[in-house]
Design a protein around this motif. Structure first.
Motif: not given
Length: 253
Positions: A131-147, A220-230
């Motif tokens: 779960f290495t997205q943080g190494k690149f200063y990124l949060p999950p962007g494909w729904g991974g945080l919610t899932r 849940r879908w709203e939460a997944i979609d919200a990951e896109l903006d951040t």
């Protein structure tokens, strides 16, 4: 060379992402192929189970292809790319057939996000999950945080993402990130056997069960979609740019 190898045997479709020289990373060509595959999967009522794995012994999916995506600099440019993958994973999750991710080797970043969109996960005993997205200063962007929170719980998910954690199969199984493990040389055989057991009923039956299990998912879908903006906001940050540059320079040396 096709970026996806596809084989259908009666009611089971087996798919291999075929970019071993790039650690099976997702690029625009893979997105094109996945969209074409999903068009076929949605229309082909004979298919009752999809098995998805990676080519070779080095990687399941290493995430997004940083070398190709590094040309994208701004949040405005990053959003369409991320939204496209987010939509692909939604379509995988909503397929009216069972889906199994057969994790043949390490899965990193977006590779973990992809496997989480499948109904079930079976992994090689030698696989690891980064779960290495943080190494690149990124949060999950494909729904991974919610899932990920759904699978392992809030505290564990946040800890893994905060630490850019590498998780072995024993820990992944204990935390219910994956459902089963198999010896490396038996993974595909056991995934296929599992798929056959679940393919005894037709698609209307499978669709009914899957839709029934998702009836309370509006929030849940709203939460997944919200990951896109951040995700897009962090993508255009200087710190993300610097960390990707450092990573690519290290790979080229």
């Amino acid at each position: 060379m096709s970026v996806l190898k596809v084989e259908q045997n009666r009611h089971i479709c087996q798919v291999i992402i075929n970019r071993p020289s790039s650690h099976n990373a997702i690029n625009f060509a893979v997105m094109d192929a996945l969209e074409e595959l999903l068009d076929e999967m949605e229309a082909n009522t004979d298919i009752r189970c999809l098995i998805f794995t990676g080519e070779g012994d080095d990687s399941f999916i290493s995430g997004g292809d940083l070398k190709e995506f590094h040309t994208i600099k701004t949040a405005e440019e990053a959003k369409p790319m991320a939204k496209r993958m987010l939509t692909i994973l939604k379509r995988i999750e909503q397929l009216p057939c069972w889906t199994i991710a057969a994790i043949n080797a390490p899965a990193y970043g977006g590779g973990c996000e992809i496997m989480l969109a499948f109904d079930f996960r079976i992994a090689s005993e030698e696989a690891t999950f980064g779960f290495t997205q943080g190494k690149f200063y990124l949060p999950p962007g494909w729904g991974g945080l919610t899932r990920l929170v759904e699978k392992v719980g809030r505290s564990t998910a946040l800890q893994w993402l905060a630490e850019a954690k590498i998780v072995d199969t024993e820990s992944a199984l204990r935390h219910k990130l994956i459902d089963r493990t198999a010896p490396p040389d038996k993974l595909q055989e056991q995934a296929l056997s599992w798929a056959k057991k679940m393919s005894k009923n037709d698609r209307p039956f499978i669709k009914n069960l899957k839709e029934g299990a998702m009836r309370t998912t509006k929030a849940r879908w709203e939460a997944i979609d919200a990951e896109l903006d951040t995700f897009a906001e962090f993508w255009e940050s200087d710190l993300h740019e610097q960390r990707v540059e450092k990573f690519l320079q290290r790979k080229d040396n």
